[in-house]
Write a protein that holds these residues in place. Structure first.
Motif, short mmCIF file in Angstrom:
data_model
loop_
_atom_site.label_atom_id
_atom_site.label_comp_id
_atom_site.label_asym_id
_atom_site.label_seq_id
_atom_site.Cartn_x
_atom_site.Cartn_y
_atom_site.Cartn_z
N SER C 74 0.86 -1.19 0.00
CA SER C 74 0.00 0.00 0.00
C SER C 74 0.89 1.24 0.00
CB SER C 74 -0.88 0.02 1.25
OG SER C 74 -0.05 0.18 2.40
N ALA C 75 0.27 2.37 -0.31
CA ALA C 75 1.02 3.62 -0.31
C ALA C 75 1.61 3.89 1.08
CB ALA C 75 0.12 4.78 -0.72
N MET C 119 1.90 -4.79 -5.58
CA MET C 119 0.81 -3.82 -5.75
C MET C 119 0.36 -3.92 -7.20
SD MET C 119 2.19 -0.65 -3.45
CE MET C 119 0.73 0.33 -3.68
N ARG C 121 -2.97 -4.49 -8.41
CA ARG C 121 -4.42 -4.48 -8.61
C ARG C 121 -4.83 -3.44 -9.66
NH1 ARG C 121 -3.94 -5.72 -2.64
NH2 ARG C 121 -2.51 -3.97 -2.84
N LEU C 123 -7.51 -1.13 -10.15
CA LEU C 123 -8.52 -0.64 -9.20
C LEU C 123 -9.82 -0.27 -9.90
CD1 LEU C 123 -6.10 1.56 -7.09
CD2 LEU C 123 -6.96 -0.71 -6.51
N VAL C 133 -7.59 3.15 -13.37
CA VAL C 133 -6.79 3.46 -12.19
C VAL C 133 -6.11 2.17 -11.76
CG1 VAL C 133 -6.78 4.45 -9.88
CG2 VAL C 133 -8.49 5.21 -11.53
N GLU C 135 -2.56 0.09 -9.78
CA GLU C 135 -1.40 0.14 -8.90
C GLU C 135 -0.15 -0.02 -9.76
OE1 GLU C 135 -3.02 -1.24 -4.58
OE2 GLU C 135 -2.26 -2.83 -5.88
N GLU C 193 -0.77 9.05 -7.77
CA GLU C 193 -0.58 9.18 -6.34
C GLU C 193 0.87 8.81 -6.10
OE1 GLU C 193 -3.20 7.34 -2.96
OE2 GLU C 193 -1.52 6.00 -3.34
N GLU C 203 -1.12 13.78 -4.42
CA GLU C 203 -1.75 13.48 -5.69
C GLU C 203 -1.40 14.51 -6.74
OE1 GLU C 203 -5.91 12.63 -5.56
OE2 GLU C 203 -5.63 11.25 -3.87
N THR C 231 2.21 5.25 -6.48
CA THR C 231 1.50 4.13 -5.84
C THR C 231 0.12 3.93 -6.44
OG1 THR C 231 0.95 5.71 -4.09
CG2 THR C 231 2.74 4.17 -3.66
N LYS C 232 -0.31 4.89 -7.24
CA LYS C 232 -1.59 4.76 -7.94
C LYS C 232 -1.45 5.57 -9.22
CE LYS C 232 -5.21 4.78 -5.02
NZ LYS C 232 -6.23 5.51 -4.22
N THR C 234 -3.45 6.90 -12.80
CA THR C 234 -4.66 7.01 -13.61
C THR C 234 -4.23 7.21 -15.06
OG1 THR C 234 -5.77 8.05 -11.74
CG2 THR C 234 -6.85 8.23 -13.87
#
Lengths: 418, 431, 509
Positions: C74-75, C119, C121, C123, C133, C135, C193, C203, C231-232, C234
């Motif tokens: 996770s972040a 990480m 997934r 999302l 979106v 990971e 992110e 962000e 970490t995320k 888009t």
């Protein structure tokens, strides 16, 4: 009406020393920003001269507002200080143009009109839209995507590299003159949309495109705006050859562009899908179409909301409902394929406008987007942040601190009053 | 047996140096997909083996645990543009570690157990008779009901769960009575070590299908286990001993082909040439032998594969057996055979060429990973809604049967050849 | 064992004394290990030298051992790991799948590798607004697979797309053949992110193309893991075109093929891909796979056009005419997906197939203006002859993005050194032709030394300001991109410095 305390004579002497004769004049009312007048207008002949002005201003802590053609000066918060308007008008040379490479290098003060004319001669064009009298540097500093961004991306996608005069007077270059380049940080992108708060763009290398084989405009009349929005989205989802599509009043305007056969097919499908009134125009009208939207002089306030494309119609409805409640006049244009709503307000007072912006901004943010006031009376600007809240603001402040520690470039006009 | 030359096994520098660590193999590796850890990827394992080969690290338990987790499915070989022979590197790497005496006790125990059973048909027969007794006497039901099995150590209870219901009799080679024509091809079937006890029906179907193609199947009684399990476990010495015996047995039989219906065995047999490369007495014979070996799917297609005339009307999904598709590069023949059956609808699952987690004794030794890999596989199978899973290897059949039970899915698992046989039978019944 | 350890793609090494892959003995203190384990879980930290050994490389031959590898989920865990490492004075090195081609994920000065592979997934896939979106550990091709049911795909398609992660694509601003028409990674990232070097989770951008404020996402993309860890992400997805046509134009010479490239680009149609494969590469590919390239061709162009069916047919005809006019001996056209995939398989597997021609190859990445392609290619072949190496070219011709591959045998004494020399000379050719030192692989460890060929001290100082603004220090993915850095001096071999100097501007001007 400057707020800075430095001595005007010292600054003038210093500026005179670095500028050629005639490059520095006293304010004459031509470079007012939000009611503020500078002391001087500097119009250097070269990038080096421009950088020297910056170095000099930096030393004296004098506030600079870089100035292209002045076509977008109403954008931004009210400046904190304003000593010198720094014009790029004389930096208008074409440095290099190799049509076969589809790459052109020009100085930042060249106007869009002149650049397009040059490119058109070779069957090419720059897919960045805006007022034709605007300078390339200015358009990039503002950085807004135009109607054609659905087909051609945003201004930042066409900038391959640039030379930037930094606040301390050094000139740096970033990127290059080839279409693909990942060497070093992408400072070119950092500059696009930074409103001249990190440095002044003095020269740019741009990728250009070939003129499409066929272009035309098609106007379908619908029952209302929402129906027009939905029709446009359906057309775009089918992958039709559209350069842009816009809802104006109850009309869906399609800008068809591409190889002749693709345009014909697109026209056919749009005709077939529509049982209302249809009007067809030639390409010239289409080019006008992009620029015409920007001019709504009768309004007091202009803003631009960017939302996920599927939220265009609901956002527009929200805006109109809000304007009815507040008894404001509203005109709008929206681009349902890229999620942009432009709107112009009139017939209200500062309180009504402020409360309109507060409510509609919340709606835009809730929809996953943002709302920027692109033109507003100074007294209204004093009441609100034209940019709205932005994430990562502390990082942006650090960036500003690194590039312009004395905050001489456009102080206070940018997000978070940077 | 002949005098066996001492061979020092280790991955060759040539093999190791073919890896340019581009990483194209990562996403094809079932264990990397589960764990996302480089040490549990083909590229990582090659690097670790290289470090051991070069004497730069010791084969510590932490390190060998990553080698242990390798299914040896060789999907990475299919993905590799540089042609890295991963299977050979892993097999010789494990052999090197065993020979160095650095191997963990579990490796040595495993090799010993295999060495004590697989080469000996009588011991295997005894073992399976005991298991059959266990299943049929009611003891299995009793134990399962009592939950006593859960108290078994080291995943033995899961191993017990995986055991298919054993048929009442084991496979015996029998002549089908049809007099072969003089011009008929003469072939022998590799019967294998556990297949006659677990899946005699597959052998029987194979013999019938071969006969239907007008091929004469001869009995080679002297054959033994192919040695695959020992070779995979790093015991190449036992593997070589078995290879020599099989080479002698089959070459003496004067046959045109050695037909194999177990992909794992087939891959090993086709690689006898490499296994015995350094054995001067056998190197040539081994190469000659390997050329005779052919997978039954390939063989039936090659001899013209008669299409059955009666429709089966079933929906089938095909699971590539790793050692067929990756080990022997046979991808199309089984699908062609299935397609030749009228009424059979072949529905491809997502990544049919990804391992089901069986991998020989891996499913016993690495219970948890084996089950995770199987669970992913069963999800893909379920999505096809096919009631029949066709495959080409007994290990896969056992694992997929366990998967059906584990996921409460209705359906059955069949060897491709069994389905072809069913179609032929149906045709005969109609006639 | 040979001098450069793992033979392979690139030959630049960072630790000459580590050529024998001896694990680093500077193991981590127990306290730090425990802290890391507490942050991400006991099973998500590797620290034994014989395990972290597998993290000393990426897709190049750059190598250096980290002291630990953590696998956050996770972040917040990423932020915790970064904090623990920096507090302990250890370098932090982000890593995706480790398929990079410039040494970006190599722990040049040791430290803690933050591996993002868990990480993974997806999302969200928003079909209406055409975005996803994800990971950072999601594999490039997996996103396109997941988007396929919606008729969408992710455009950047590096050759390693089956394995490389989107986080890595963002870090390196990855390209690929279809970037000619659709742009590289940066054109497709709309929001991020990021865990900053200071440990903040921030962000950039959002779910729309324009957000107020500096374009931090534009700055971050291609920052090679020196400005933080995404970490995320888009991403913009594109709609699958209605029709696609792939042409294989066969030429007797590279010269003719490059002339055709110029004619196509100058002629106004931008194909979605325009790739060149020269005779050396063709001979490797035909050995490795059956893709239908003619073994005796001097060069082939792989051209793809897509869009509306009507237009595509028309454009394919135009392309064919241009190629024939430039001397193509034959132009084949593939309309069906299976045929097109076959033609592309040869291109995608081309570089790895070079292993069939020589034990080693050194893949370069440079860009030149498209009009300079014929001249630069001639010079590259000439350099190959001068130095006595075959140089195989397979590249994104439409972008002018060259990938010369120097074929050699590292077991021959002195060969590696001379490969570096010819590599530097080729880079110099690109720069002198008005081009750049990397189009899509990144600067990383490999090309730091070339940075001052194209950037002045002031230019690099401006980049350093960005680094400072992000709170990035010398411990944050050290020795990447910037030509200098604390402790990085000894990382570059003296002989490479020498090679660069030899080929540098002074030697040429």
């Amino acid at each position: 009406m400057s707020t800075s305390a430095l001595s005007a004579t010292d600054l003038e002497d210093a500026l005179q020393a670095v500028l050629k004769q005639g490059s520095l004049v006293a304010e004459d009312g031509s470079h007012v920003v939000d009611g503020l007048e500078p002391r001087f207008i500097a119009t250097p002949y070269s990038a080096a001269e421009l950088a020297a002005v910056l170095a000099c201003a930096n030393e004296h802590g004098a506030a600079i507002i870089p100035w292209g053609a002045g076509s977008n000066m109403m954008l931004g918060n009210v400046p904190e200080r304003y000593d010198v308007a720094l014009s790029t008008a004389r930096l208008d040379r074409v440095i290099e143009y190799e049509p076969a490479d589809l790459v052109v290098t020009v100085e930042a003060g060249l106007t869009l009109a002149k650049l397009q004319a040059l490119l058109n001669k070779h069957g090419q064009f720059l897919p960045i839209e805006g007022p034709l009298d605007a300078t390339i540097g200015g358009l990039l500093a503002v950085g807004h995507g135009g109607p054609s961004q659905q087909a051609y991306g945003r201004p930042r996608d066409w900038l391959l590299g640039c030379r930037i005069a930094l606040a301390d007077g050094t000139i740096v270059h970033t990127g290059g003159r080839v279409v693909k380049n990942v060497a070093g940080y992408d400072l070119s992108r950092m500059m696009v949309g930074s409103l001249g708060t990190l440095g002044v763009i003095v020269e740019v290398t741009l990728k250009v495109a070939s003129l499409p084989a066929r272009e035309e405009l098609l106007l379908n009349t619908h029952a209302d705006k929402i129906e027009a929005c939905d029709a446009i989205r359906a057309g775009a989802l089918r992958g039709l050859a559209l350069r842009a599509a816009c809802v104006l009043e109850n009309k869906a305007a399609y800008w068809l562009s591409g190889p002749a056969s693709a345009v014909e097919r697109t026209r056919r499908e749009l005709y077939e899908a529509h049982d209302g009134e249809t009007e067809r125009m030639d390409a010239e009208a289409g080019v006008q179409f992009g620029g015409a939207l920007a001019v709504h002089d009768a309004s007091d306030l202009e803003f631009r909301a960017t939302v996920p494309p599927s939220k265009t119609a609901p956002t527009l409805q929200e805006f109109e409902a809000c304007s009815r409640v507040l008894s404001l006049g509203i005109e709008s244009a929206c681009y349902p394929t890229v999620g942009i709503v432009l709107a112009w307000l009139s017939h209200g007072d500062v309180n009504a406008y402020a409360s309109f912006i507060e409510q509609t901004r919340r709606a835009a943010v809730d929809a996953g987007g943002s709302l920027v006031v692109t033109r507003a009376p100074t007294d209204l600007k004093a009441r609100l942040d034209v940019w709205g809240e932005t994430s990562a603001l502390s990082l942006m402040r650090s960036l500003k601190q690194e590039f312009d520690p004395k905050s001489i470039l456009n102080p206070g006009r940018y997000v978070g009053s940077i | 047996m002949a005098v066996t030359p001492a061979i020092n096994d280790a991955p060759s520098q040539d093999d190791l140096s073919r890896c340019v660590h581009c990483g194209f193999c990562l996403q094809e590796c079932p264990t990397y997909l589960q764990l996302g850890i480089e040490t549990d990827s083909p590229r990582g394992r090659i690097h670790l083996l290289r470090a051991i080969t070069d004497g730069n690290v010791e084969a510590t338990p932490a390190l060998t645990s990553h080698l242990d987790l390798c299914l040896q499915c060789r999907a990475c070989e299919t993905a590799c543009p540089s042609g890295v022979p991963f299977g050979r590197i892993m097999e010789s790497g494990r052999a090197m570690i065993l020979q160095q005496g650095a191997a963990p006790r579990s490796w040595r125990l495993r090799a010993w157990l295999l060495r004590q059973t697989l080469p000996y048909p009588k011991r295997l027969r005894l073992l399976f008779n005991l298991l059959r007794l266990y299943q049929r006497s009611g003891l299995q039901r009793l134990l399962r009901a009592s939950r006593l099995l859960r108290m078994l150590p080291g995943g033995l209870s899961e191993a017990e769960e995986k055991l298919p219901h054993l048929p009442s009799t084991s496979y015996e080679m029998k002549s089908d009575g049809l007099p072969p024509s003089a011009s008929a091809k003469k072939v022998a079937l590799l019967t294998g070590c556990v297949m006659p006890h677990l899946y005699p029906r597959t052998h029987e179907a194979t013999v019938r299908v071969l006969a239907r193609q007008g091929v004469e199947v001869v009995d080679v009684a002297e054959q033994r286990c192919c040695g695959a399990l020992s070779v995979h476990a790093g015991d190449r010495t036992t593997g070589r001993a078995l290879a020599r015996r099989n080479i002698d047995a089959f070459l003496q039989a004067g046959i045109d082909a050695v037909v194999v219906n177990s992909a794992g065995c087939g891959a090993t047999l086709t690689e006898y040439g490499e296994l015995l490369e350094q054995d001067d007495a056998y190197a040539d014979k081994a190469r000659r032998f390997s050329e005779l070996v052919t997978d039954v799917n390939e063989f039936v297609i090659d001899v013209g594969g008669q299409a059955p005339q009666v429709a089966l009307d079933i929906r089938v999904t095909y699971q590539d057996s790793c050692h067929l598709v990756h080990g022997q590069k046979v991808r199309n023949s089984p699908r062609q055979l299935l397609a030749s059956i009228p009424g059979l609808e072949l529905v491809e699952m997502e990544t049919p060429d990804r391992c089901c987690g069986s991998a020989g004794i891996y499913s016993l030794a690495q219970q948890e990973m084996s089950m995770n890999v199987l669970d992913d596989k069963m999800r893909d199978v379920a999505a096809t809604e096919a009631p029949v899973i066709a495959t080409a290897n007994p290990g896969c059949m056992m694992q997929l049967e366990a998967g059906l039970r584990r996921h409460g899915l209705k359906g059955r698992v069949a060897h491709v050849i069994e389905l072809l046989d069913e179609a032929y039978q149906a045709e005969e019944d109609t006639n | 064992m040979s001098s450069s350890g793992l033979p392979g793609v690139a030959v630049v090494q960072c630790h000459p004394d580590m050529s024998a892959a001896k694990p680093d003995t500077r193991s981590l203190d127990k306290g730090t290990i425990r802290l890391l384990e507490r942050a991400v879980g006991k099973n998500a930290v590797l620290w034994r030298p014989e395990e972290v050994l597998a993290f000393e490389y990426d897709g190049t031959i750059e190598r250096a051992m980290p002291q630990a590898v953590a696998f956050p989920d996770s972040a917040e865990q990423v932020a915790a790991v970064v904090g623990i490492a920096l507090d302990a004075g250890l370098p932090v090195v982000p890593r995706g799948a480790g398929t990079g081609l410039s040494g970006g994920a190599v722990a040049a000065l040791g430290g803690v590798v933050v591996a993002l592979t868990r990480m993974k997934r997806i999302l969200e896939i928003d079909a209406e607004d055409q975005l996803a979106v994800v990971e950072p550990g999601v594999v490039n091709l997996d996103l396109s697979k997941a988007a396929a049911p919606h008729g969408l795909y992710f455009a950047p398609d590096p050759s390693s797309q089956r394995a490389c992660t989107l986080g890595g694509n963002v870090a390196e601003n990855a390209g690929g053949p279809h970037c000619l028409a659709y742009g590289v990674t940066t054109n497709h990232v709309i929001g991020l992110e990021v865990v900053t070097p200071a440990g903040d989770i921030v962000e950039f951008g959002g779910r729309t193309s324009d957000t107020p404020g500096y374009d931090l996402r534009g700055l971050f993309v291609g920052s090679e893991g020196t400005l933080g860890i995404a970490t995320k992400i888009t991403l913009r997805l594109l709609r699958r075109p209605e029709a696609t046509r792939t042409l294989l134009a066969i030429f007797d010479s590279v010269d003719q093929a490059s002339a055709a490239v110029s004619a196509i680009i100058g002629g106004g149609i931008v194909p979605s891909a325009l790739e060149m494969i020269d005779h050396h590469v063709i001979s490797a590919v035909v050995q490795a796979m059956d893709v239908g390239y003619p073994a005796d061709a001097g060069a082939v162009l792989l051209i793809e056009v897509d869009g509306l069916l009507d237009a595509v047919a028309e454009q394919a005809l135009e392309m064919r005419d241009v190629c024939l006019a430039e001397g193509a001996r034959e132009v084949r056209q593939a309309d069906e997906a299976a045929e097109r995939e076959k033609l592309w398989a040869g291109r995608k597997g081309a570089i790895s197939a070079l292993g069939r021609l020589a034990p080693n190859y050194y893949v370069l990445d440079g860009v030149v203006p498209r009009t300079k392609l014929p001249a630069v290619l001639r010079d590259i072949y000439r350099l190959g002859e001068e130095y006595g190496f075959p140089i195989a070219n397979v590249f994104h011709a439409g972008d002018g993005n060259l990938h010369p591959n120097v074929l050699f045998d590292e077991r021959k004494p002195g060969e590696t050194q001379r490969v570096l020399e010819v590599g530097a000379a080729i880079m110099r050719l690109c720069v002198d032709a008005g081009g750049t030192i990397t189009g899509e692989h990144g600067v990383g460890l490999e090309k730091r030394g070339y940075m001052d060929w194209i950037f002045s001290e002031e230019d690099i100082a401006a980049m350093a300001k960005v680094k400072a603004a992000f709170g990035s220090t010398d411990l944050y993915n050290p020795c990447k991109m910037f030509p200098t850095g604390k402790g990085c001096g000894e990382v570059s071999q003296a002989k490479i410095e020498h090679v660069m100097k030899q080929a540098g501007p002074d030697a040429y001007i």
